[in-house]
Design an enzyme around this catalytic site. Structure first.
Site, short mmCIF file in Angstrom:
data_model
loop_
_atom_site.label_atom_id
_atom_site.label_comp_id
_atom_site.label_asym_id
_atom_site.label_seq_id
_atom_site.Cartn_x
_atom_site.Cartn_y
_atom_site.Cartn_z
N LYS A 215 0.90 -1.14 -0.05
CA LYS A 215 -0.01 0.24 -0.05
C LYS A 215 0.84 1.21 -0.06
O LYS A 215 1.56 1.42 0.81
CB LYS A 215 -0.91 -0.16 1.32
CG LYS A 215 -1.77 1.16 1.32
CD LYS A 215 -2.88 1.08 2.52
CE LYS A 215 -3.99 1.94 2.51
NZ LYS A 215 -4.82 2.06 3.57
N LYS A 269 -2.14 -1.54 -3.83
CA LYS A 269 -2.94 -0.51 -4.02
C LYS A 269 -2.08 0.96 -3.75
O LYS A 269 -1.48 1.07 -3.16
CB LYS A 269 -3.76 -0.55 -2.48
CG LYS A 269 -4.65 0.67 -2.48
CD LYS A 269 -5.38 0.54 -0.93
CE LYS A 269 -6.57 1.51 -0.90
NZ LYS A 269 -7.35 1.69 0.45
#
Length: 346
Positions: A215, A269
């Site tokens: 992320k 992400k």
């Protein structure tokens, strides 16, 4: 027999293009719809879709999210009805994210462990009413903290181990509510191993973990933060725990660590700006690899389509197909309902 271009001798380079490419016309299979379908390398199906859905307090209530055209926050009862719709369309799983009232927020995010928070109430309701759909929950603290960070803030620092303890409590509460997969997005060190140990020790050996393994500290999360009410961090930013967008090797190390600690699946992400990361993860680990097409990606497509600058439906489908081409096994996307309906019309 025709040789591939990589084997053409240097002496052949002086020949005409027509001579070299005779018999190697790649456009042959592009001339008709049926032939293009026959040789298509990657396909997007409804089985690839995970639908993130936003929750809010209330009864028979929904509200629009200004920064995400077409996306709403739903009270638990309405969210369950939306889950039924998703299941009918064949979407395998749904991922709830709450906008908790300020009264339930504190410095440590302790409401994440409450059986009565929005996520857990939704999980219980959807498992009762729509048992056929999978539920993926996030145990991060940001929806539950007054400062909007994913961990516990002490003297201006996000403290890792204390945050992990609270995240584990949240993960257990979600498993007890009936969550099928715990997907912690906080990026604290050691949280996957701690969650796995806690789940196993408490009889939840069959609850899987989808790690937000890579992320990034991205600027693409803005509309999401409006959706869950964390758009204004009270102090600092998230660069001390999310990955620098400039770093690729670090992302591989993060994913490796999470897999060693017991993650069943890994996630990238954001999505489109990080296709190279998805490809590297799949090639390196050959593990189930997912991607989150985040709010900023969604909103940019919607805004450009609303202005007539792009064909929204075509760009939507192309963007999702790109994730499949990069090696992703599934996609969290706010387009899930639209895409499932579109695929069902074929």
């Amino acid at each position: 027999m025709n040789k591939p271009f990589s084997q053409i001798r240097q002496s052949e380079t002086s020949r005409s293009v027509d001579e070299i490419t005779r018999g190697r016309r790649l456009r042959r299979m592009r001339k008709a719809d049926w032939s293009r379908r026959l040789v298509q390398e990657n396909r997007l199906t409804v089985d690839d879709l995970i639908w993130p859905i936003f929750l809010c307090e209330g009864e028979n209530y929904s509200e629009t999210i200004t920064a995400m055209p077409g996306v709403e926050r739903y009270s638990v009862d309405r969210a369950v009805r939306q889950a039924k719709k998703a299941a009918k369309l064949g979407i395998p799983a749904i991922a709830p994210f709450p906008r908790e009232n300020a009264d339930f927020k504190d410095l440590t995010g302790s409401h994440v462990a409450s059986p009565d928070n929005l996520i857990n109430r939704f999980v219980r309701a959807v498992k009762k009413e729509v048992p056929e759909i999978g539920v993926i929950t996030d145990a991060a603290l940001d929806p539950f903290t007054t400062h909007g960070h994913d961990g516990i803030l002490r003297d201006g620092i996000i403290v890792n181990d204390e945050s992990v303890e609270m995240i584990v409590r949240g993960a257990l509460s979600q498993a007890e509510a009936g969550a099928d997969i715990i997907a912690p997005s906080d990026m604290m060190d050691g949280r996957i191993g701690a969650i796995r140990e806690a789940l196993d020790s408490n009889g939840f050996q069959d609850v899987a973990i989808m790690s937000y393994a890579t992320k990034f500290a991205s600027a693409f999360y803005g509309p999401y933060r409006e959706a869950i009410g964390t758009s204004g961090l009270l102090k600092g930013d998230k660069k001390t725990y999310y990955i620098d967008p400039a770093n690729s090797d670090e992302a591989i190390r993060e994913a490796e660590q999470d897999l060693l600690e017991g993650a069943d699946m890994i996630m990238v992400k954001p999505g489109l700006p990080y296709l190279d990361i998805a490809r590297r993860l799949k090639d390196t680990f050959a593990m189930p690899t997912y991607v989150y097409q985040v709010s900023g990606e969604y909103s940019m497509i919607k805004a450009a389509a609303a202005n007539g600058w792009i064909d929204g439906d075509k760009v939507m489908m192309e963007s999702l197909l790109a994730f499949k081409r990069a090696g992703c096994d599934g996609i969290l996307t706010y387009f899930a309902i639209e895409v499932a309906e579109k695929l069902g019309q074929k």
